[in-house]
Design a protein around this motif. Structure first.
Motif, PDB file in Angstrom:
ATOM      1  N   SER A  87       0.850  -1.202   0.000  1.00 17.29           N
ATOM      2  CA  SER A  87       0.000   0.000   0.000  1.00 17.29           C
ATOM      3  C   SER A  87       0.876   1.238   0.000  1.00 17.29           C
ATOM      4  CB  SER A  87      -0.994  -0.014   1.163  1.00 17.29           C
ATOM      5  OG  SER A  87      -0.384   0.335   2.380  1.00 17.29           O
ATOM      6  N   SER A  88       0.483   2.297   0.658  1.00 17.90           N
ATOM      7  CA  SER A  88       1.216   3.564   0.612  1.00 17.90           C
ATOM      8  C   SER A  88       1.373   4.114   2.020  1.00 17.90           C
ATOM      9  CB  SER A  88       0.468   4.577  -0.260  1.00 17.90           C
ATOM     10  OG  SER A  88      -0.853   4.771   0.242  1.00 17.90           O
ATOM     11  N   LEU A  89       2.195   5.154   2.136  1.00 17.14           N
ATOM     12  CA  LEU A  89       2.370   5.808   3.430  1.00 17.14           C
ATOM     13  C   LEU A  89       1.060   6.464   3.860  1.00 17.14           C
ATOM     14  CD1 LEU A  89       5.862   7.536   3.118  1.00 17.14           C
ATOM     15  CD2 LEU A  89       5.266   5.643   4.636  1.00 17.14           C
ATOM     16  N   PRO A  90       0.777   6.466   5.148  1.00 16.33           N
ATOM     17  CA  PRO A  90      -0.457   7.107   5.628  1.00 16.33           C
ATOM     18  C   PRO A  90      -0.307   8.615   5.676  1.00 16.33           C
ATOM     19  CG  PRO A  90       0.812   6.332   7.484  1.00 16.33           C
ATOM     20  CD  PRO A  90       1.576   5.910   6.253  1.00 16.33           C
ATOM     21  N   GLU A  91      -1.407   9.289   5.964  1.00 15.40           N
ATOM     22  CA  GLU A  91      -1.354  10.726   6.212  1.00 15.40           C
ATOM     23  C   GLU A  91      -0.793  10.962   7.616  1.00 15.40           C
ATOM     24  OE1 GLU A  91      -2.050  13.226   4.154  1.00 15.40           O
ATOM     25  OE2 GLU A  91      -2.521  11.817   2.534  1.00 15.40           O
ATOM     26  N   PHE A  92       0.019  12.003   7.746  1.00 16.56           N
ATOM     27  CA  PHE A  92       0.615  12.348   9.028  1.00 16.56           C
ATOM     28  C   PHE A  92      -0.045  13.630   9.521  1.00 16.56           C
ATOM     29  CE2 PHE A  92       3.813  10.139   6.509  1.00 16.56           C
ATOM     30  CZ  PHE A  92       4.172   9.112   7.368  1.00 16.56           C
ATOM     31  N   ASN A  93      -0.885  13.525  10.557  1.00 12.22           N
ATOM     32  CA  ASN A  93      -1.583  14.731  11.015  1.00 12.22           C
ATOM     33  C   ASN A  93      -0.648  15.615  11.831  1.00 12.22           C
ATOM     34  OD1 ASN A  93      -1.680  13.921  13.834  1.00 12.22           O
ATOM     35  ND2 ASN A  93      -3.264  12.465  13.237  1.00 12.22           N
ATOM     36  N   GLY A  94      -1.097  16.827  12.049  1.00 15.33           N
ATOM     37  CA  GLY A  94      -0.241  17.829  12.694  1.00 15.33           C
ATOM     38  C   GLY A  94       0.052  17.547  14.144  1.00 15.33           C
ATOM     39  N   SER A  95      -0.707  16.652  14.779  1.00 14.54           N
ATOM     40  CA  SER A  95      -0.490  16.369  16.205  1.00 14.54           C
ATOM     41  C   SER A  95       0.411  15.166  16.431  1.00 14.54           C
ATOM     42  CB  SER A  95      -1.839  16.116  16.893  1.00 14.54           C
ATOM     43  OG  SER A  95      -2.485  14.983  16.322  1.00 14.54           O
ATOM     44  N   ASN A  96       1.046  14.654  15.358  1.00 17.13           N
ATOM     45  CA  ASN A  96       1.873  13.457  15.522  1.00 17.13           C
ATOM     46  C   ASN A  96       3.145  13.759  16.310  1.00 17.13           C
ATOM     47  OD1 ASN A  96       4.530  13.345  13.712  1.00 17.13           O
ATOM     48  ND2 ASN A  96       2.995  14.585  12.647  1.00 17.13           N
ATOM     49  N   SER A  97       3.713  12.681  16.904  1.00 20.29           N
ATOM     50  CA  SER A  97       4.950  12.802  17.693  1.00 20.29           C
ATOM     51  C   SER A  97       6.100  12.046  17.050  1.00 20.29           C
ATOM     52  CB  SER A  97       4.716  12.245  19.105  1.00 20.29           C
ATOM     53  OG  SER A  97       3.640  12.881  19.737  1.00 20.29           O
ATOM     54  N   LEU A  98       5.955  11.627  15.824  1.00 22.85           N
ATOM     55  CA  LEU A  98       6.912  10.734  15.177  1.00 22.85           C
ATOM     56  C   LEU A  98       8.273  11.397  14.990  1.00 22.85           C
ATOM     57  CD1 LEU A  98       6.577   7.824  14.136  1.00 22.85           C
ATOM     58  CD2 LEU A  98       6.282   8.761  11.853  1.00 22.85           C
ATOM     59  N   VAL A  99       9.336  10.697  15.445  1.00 25.04           N
ATOM     60  CA  VAL A  99      10.702  11.180  15.245  1.00 25.04           C
ATOM     61  C   VAL A  99      11.534  10.193  14.438  1.00 25.04           C
ATOM     62  CG1 VAL A  99      10.679  12.533  17.365  1.00 25.04           C
ATOM     63  CG2 VAL A  99      11.560  10.207  17.419  1.00 25.04           C
ATOM     64  N   TYR A 100      11.052   8.940  14.283  1.00 25.17           N
ATOM     65  CA  TYR A 100      11.829   7.938  13.554  1.00 25.17           C
ATOM     66  C   TYR A 100      10.868   7.057  12.766  1.00 25.17           C
ATOM     67  CZ  TYR A 100      15.203   4.183  12.607  1.00 25.17           C
ATOM     68  OH  TYR A 100      16.011   3.266  11.992  1.00 25.17           O
ATOM     69  N   LEU A 149       5.962  16.048   9.995  1.00 22.49           N
ATOM     70  CA  LEU A 149       6.959  15.375  10.814  1.00 22.49           C
ATOM     71  C   LEU A 149       8.021  16.399  11.214  1.00 22.49           C
ATOM     72  CD1 LEU A 149       7.360  12.032   8.821  1.00 22.49           C
ATOM     73  CD2 LEU A 149       5.866  12.530  10.752  1.00 22.49           C
ATOM     74  N   LYS A 150       7.853  16.974  12.403  1.00 19.94           N
ATOM     75  CA  LYS A 150       8.648  18.140  12.791  1.00 19.94           C
ATOM     76  C   LYS A 150       9.913  17.795  13.555  1.00 19.94           C
ATOM     77  CE  LYS A 150       5.488  20.995  11.232  1.00 19.94           C
ATOM     78  NZ  LYS A 150       5.695  21.793  10.018  1.00 19.94           N
ATOM     79  N   THR A 151      10.095  16.553  13.967  1.00 21.08           N
ATOM     80  CA  THR A 151      11.189  16.268  14.890  1.00 21.08           C
ATOM     81  C   THR A 151      12.024  15.079  14.446  1.00 21.08           C
ATOM     82  OG1 THR A 151       9.615  14.986  16.202  1.00 21.08           O
ATOM     83  CG2 THR A 151      10.060  17.243  16.917  1.00 21.08           C
ATOM     84  N   LEU A 152      12.471  15.089  13.200  1.00 16.99           N
ATOM     85  CA  LEU A 152      13.313  14.006  12.707  1.00 16.99           C
ATOM     86  C   LEU A 152      14.669  14.010  13.403  1.00 16.99           C
ATOM     87  CD1 LEU A 152      12.562  14.293   8.880  1.00 16.99           C
ATOM     88  CD2 LEU A 152      11.619  12.655  10.490  1.00 16.99           C
ATOM     89  N   GLU A 153      15.290  12.825  13.515  1.00 16.51           N
ATOM     90  CA  GLU A 153      16.592  12.691  14.162  1.00 16.51           C
ATOM     91  C   GLU A 153      17.575  12.014  13.215  1.00 16.51           C
ATOM     92  OE1 GLU A 153      15.657  10.431  17.602  1.00 16.51           O
ATOM     93  OE2 GLU A 153      15.000  12.162  18.769  1.00 16.51           O
ATOM     94  N   GLY A 154      18.883  12.089  13.562  1.00 14.61           N
ATOM     95  CA  GLY A 154      19.905  11.409  12.778  1.00 14.61           C
ATOM     96  C   GLY A 154      20.747  12.382  11.986  1.00 14.61           C
ATOM     97  N   LYS A 155      21.430  11.856  10.950  1.00 21.59           N
ATOM     98  CA  LYS A 155      22.305  12.658  10.106  1.00 21.59           C
ATOM     99  C   LYS A 155      21.728  12.743   8.696  1.00 21.59           C
ATOM    100  CE  LYS A 155      26.588  11.478  12.552  1.00 21.59           C
ATOM    101  NZ  LYS A 155      27.973  10.946  12.407  1.00 21.59           N
ATOM    102  N   ILE A 156      22.147  13.769   7.975  1.00 32.93           N
ATOM    103  CA  ILE A 156      21.766  13.881   6.573  1.00 32.93           C
ATOM    104  C   ILE A 156      22.690  12.977   5.762  1.00 32.93           C
ATOM    105  CG2 ILE A 156      21.586  15.426   4.598  1.00 32.93           C
ATOM    106  CD1 ILE A 156      21.027  17.700   6.485  1.00 32.93           C
ATOM    107  N   PRO A 157      22.164  12.021   5.013  1.00 28.26           N
ATOM    108  CA  PRO A 157      23.038  11.127   4.234  1.00 28.26           C
ATOM    109  C   PRO A 157      23.644  11.851   3.045  1.00 28.26           C
ATOM    110  CG  PRO A 157      20.748  10.671   3.734  1.00 28.26           C
ATOM    111  CD  PRO A 157      20.738  11.686   4.848  1.00 28.26           C
TER     112      PRO A 157
END
Length: 785
Positions: free
Chosen positions: A223-236, A255-263
């Motif tokens: 299938s496909s990626l879901p919609e990410f609403n504005g109240s999500n807490s996803l970082v990874y 998705l406001k709080t991504l972590e890690g390095k830029i490849p």
């Protein structure tokens, strides 16, 4: 307990461990070495006992070189009070997980990862309903691995283990469809890792609390990626090697709080036009490949944890209009090549660790730069004269620059388009900034001027008259200087001025207020920490737009004006007081608290601390729906609270849940729309904290240092110290489930601390009366002092 542990120790040997587990085996100091028959098992390595009962509640034998068959009737199952069991990184030689695992009903954390258990996961594990963390993962797929006891296993897990916060079943052969509602039904779940589990079906629905998802190496997940609403807490999010298809949803920008390095592989996106990594938790150095994206027009790296230097070949991004890298840890010099990018309109490098002199270089053609922010760095030396060639500048911020000499304000002469000029906390070391010279510049378009903390100088140090010519000025900040004299009448006539920050000066009064003072646009007025005295001028009540007033730390006397409710909103349909924040603390005010404030339904902050207000407790404030911070400490309030339950039940509403920590949070980085801009010292969790901004979700009452009496009820943050309360602490305080700070010190309370308060898991400090008869005890997660 000791016998059971010693018996478990004897079930395994230290020899024969081999393969992948040898790297995890800590042979130099195995935890079981301290396990001796004649010693207290609570002092053994890897063993945790309850502080009160002494029963074993934790066993951690991770990386302990355990090798051999795990017995189905292992003595470990006699430790029925276990809350945490960690056997990770041992070799149990393809044993099955014993079905007796369900006898450990109190388990909250179970880690059997990388232990070479094999066979089906026993369904009895689903009886451990108190689990908050479950890890059955392995480091790789091998012939003998754990598998699902049946296709509905994940659905049953979601139904039974509803308290789970972390779940890792990586490389468990689940061979089942991914339940659509699994993640959304586990409302406590924060992290799920199902890497390489032979999952198939559709991508699951998300919950707003999930922070980390790894569904990688499940090639039949589609299938496909879901919609990410504005109240999500996803970082990874890792969906590598799946069969997801379709387009990436636009909502991925939520998705406001991504972590890690830029490849470095990002350099392959050669047609990319806009790239925004702002406001995440990304770290490391910027890959040089990023600067191969020659079609970029906008690049934002702001508010992350990037480090390293910026390359001088930045000119390769010849189409760049916007480059924002503020609030990181970049160091080195600011590349002068930035100013040679022909299309660059906005450059923000503020709040980093750049050092050395600022060099702009030769600007050969007409620069398009409109916004330049270099504040809060370690830059030294004079402002280069070539900055005067940036004639299209609208916004310039050079705050915290160490010029190591006098500031030549003449370099701003040609910047006639400037609308915002910020030179706060400029360190000239030799001489003050000549404010008359600044304000005599032909900067007639200025709308925002910030010279705070720059030790500006004016003739006789009086209020600078040149501001009166700035007809477009909307915000001025002259705080923390040495300005003397009186506030002039023309200040209230400036047609666009709505924010005046004049605190921390030596202003000693007001000149005549104009008769048309009601027409002023002033909405925020800060005159705290000056030399103002006599009564608070009643003319303030005629400033209909005024919503935030800070007159604290002066020498005002008399009473608080009754007319403050006259601050009426200019709206045909509303007849409501405009006042949102009033701070008159640390003056000499007396009399009663004006009842007219009950008409200010927008009031959020009221601070009357350290005055001489003589009144009973103002229960009528309970009618103010927006009030969330009330400070009345160190006055002469008196009388009883006993028969007024509104003190405990008043909601003191806020737009978001109360959030605070025991440390002094740097709130200057938070969204300013959620602040009430006022400054005060608040007692929180036994510590006096200096708040320069008040978070709009803070909910607090401070009544300390008065003569209040009666029995006590409370709310989220309550300080009733230094009063005359008597009797027992009511157990009903346990109903305040979000209580984080309670100070009842220096009263006349007696009895025991109610044990029901142990249920208040957010409460980290409770202070009893020093020298009184309260028993000091420790219950649950609370540290009693």
């Amino acid at each position: 307990q000791r016998d059971a542990l010693l018996e478990f120790k004897s079930e395994f040997n230290d020899e024969g461990i081999q393969g992948a587990w040898t790297s995890f085996c800590v042979t130099s100091s195995p935890k079981r070495k301290s396990w001796e028959n004649n010693t207290d098992c609570c002092y053994w390595d890897g063993i945790t006992c309850d502080a009160n009962s002494g029963v074993v509640i934790g066993v951690d034998l991770s990386s302990s070189c355990l090798h051999g068959h795990f017995k189905p009737n292992s003595s470990l199952f006699r430790l029925q009070y276990l809350r945490s069991l960690n056997l990770a990184y041992n070799d149990f030689n393809a044993s099955s997980i014993p079905t007796r695992i369900n006898e450990l009903m109190g388990l909250q954390r179970l880690n059997l990862s990388y232990t070479s258990f094999s066979g089906e996961i026993p369904t009895e594990i689903l009886h451990l309903t108190k689990l908050v963390s479950l890890d059955l993962s392995s480091i790789f797929m091998y012939s003998q691995t754990l598998s699902s006891p049946g296709k509905p296993f994940l659905s049953q897990l979601a139904q039974n283990l509803t308290n789970l916060r972390q779940l890792d079943l990586s490389h468990v052969n689940l061979s089942s469809e991914m339940p659509q509602m699994m993640i959304s039904n586990l409302t406590s779940l924060r992290s799920i890792r199902l890497h390489g589990c032979n999952l198939f079906g559709r991508f699951p629905r998300l919950s707003p609390t999930i922070r980390s998802i790894d569904l990688s190496v499940n090639p039949h997940l589609e299938s496909s990626l879901p919609e990410f609403n504005g109240s999500n807490s996803l970082v990874y999010l890792d969906v590598t090697d799946t069969s997801l298809s379709g387009s990436i949803p636009d909502s991925i920008s939520n998705l406001k709080t991504l972590e890690g390095k830029i490849p470095s592989s990002i350099g392959n996106l050669s047609h990319l036009n806009i790239l925004d990594f702002g406001y995440n938790n990304l770290a490391g150095e910027i890959p040089t490949a990023l600067f191969n994206l020659t079609k970029l027009s906008s690049l934002s790296l702001a508010s992350n944890h990037f480090t390293g230097t910026l390359p001088h070949n930045i000119t390769s991004l010849s189409n760049l209009n916007i480059f924002h890298a503020a609030s990181n840890s970049f160091f080195g010099t600011v590349p002068s090549t930035f100013f040679n990018i022909p299309c660059l309109e906005s450059l923000d490098l503020g709040d980093n660790q750049f050092s050395g002199p600022l060099e702009i270089g030769n600007i050969s053609s007409m620069s398009k730069l409109q916004s330049l922010v270099l504040s809060k760095n370690n830059l030294t030396g004079p402002i280069p004269r070539s900055i005067s060639k940036l004639v299209n500048l609208v916004y310039l911020d050079l705050s915290y620059l160490n010029t190591r000499g006098p500031l030549d304000v003449g370099i701003f002469w040609h910047l006639k388009s400037l609308q915002q000029l910020t030179l706060s906390h400029i360190n000239t070391t030799i001489a003050r900034i000549d404010l008359n010279a600044v304000l005599s510049l032909p900067l007639k378009s200025l709308s925002i001027l910030d010279l705070s903390g720059s030790h500006v100088s004016v003739e006789n140090m009086m209020f600078p008259e040149f501001i009166s010519s700035l007809q477009y000025i909307s915000m001025i900040d002259l705080s923390n200087n040495s300005i003397k004299g009186q506030v002039p009448a023309w200040l209230w006539r400036l047609p666009e001025l709505h924010y005046a920050e004049l605190s921390y000066n030596a202003i000693n009064g007001f000149k005549e207020f104009p008769k048309d003072v009601s027409r002023t646009m002033m909405s925020s007025l800060f005159l705290n920490k000056n030399n103002l005295s006599r009564e608070i001028p009643r003319a303030i009540c005629d400033m209909a737009s005024l919503s935030v007033v800070d007159l604290s730390n002066n020498n005002f006397s008399g009473s608080v004006p009754q007319c403050l409710s006259n601050l009426i909103k200019r709206d045909v349909y509303l007849n409501d007081c405009n006042l949102r924040s009033l701070n008159v603390g640390h003056n000499q005010l007396a009399g009663k608290l004006p009842r007219s404030l009950s008409g200010c339904s927008s009031l959020e902050v009221l601070n009357m601390e350290h005055n001489r207000i003589n009144d009973t407790f103002p229960f009528w404030l309970g009618s103010l729906p927006e009030l969330h911070l009330l400070v009345l400490r160190s006055n002469e309030f008196h009388g009883s609270l006993q028969y007024h339950p509104n003190v405990a039940s008043h909601t003191m509403t806020s737009r978001e849940p109360y959030r605070h920590t025991s440390s002094c949070t740097d709130w200057s980085t938070w969204d300013t729309t959620t602040f009430t801009r006022t400054q005060m010292v608040l007692m929180n969790k036994g510590i006096e904290l200096n708040y320069t901004k008040i978070r709009a979700i803070l909910t607090l009452i401070d009544l300390s240092g008065n003569r209040l009496q009666g029995q006590v009820k409370a709310l989220k943050v309550l300080n009733l110290s230094s009063n005359g309360f008597v009797g027992n602490i009511p157990s009903s305080l346990a109903n305040l489930v979000q209580l984080e700070s309670l100070d009842l010190s220096r009263n006349k309370l007696s009895g025991h601390i109610p044990r029901d308060l142990a249920d208040l898991t957010s409460l980290c400090i409770i202070r009893d009366q020093r020298g009184g008869s309260l028993c000091a005890i420790r219950i649950g997660p609370i540290q009693w002092t």
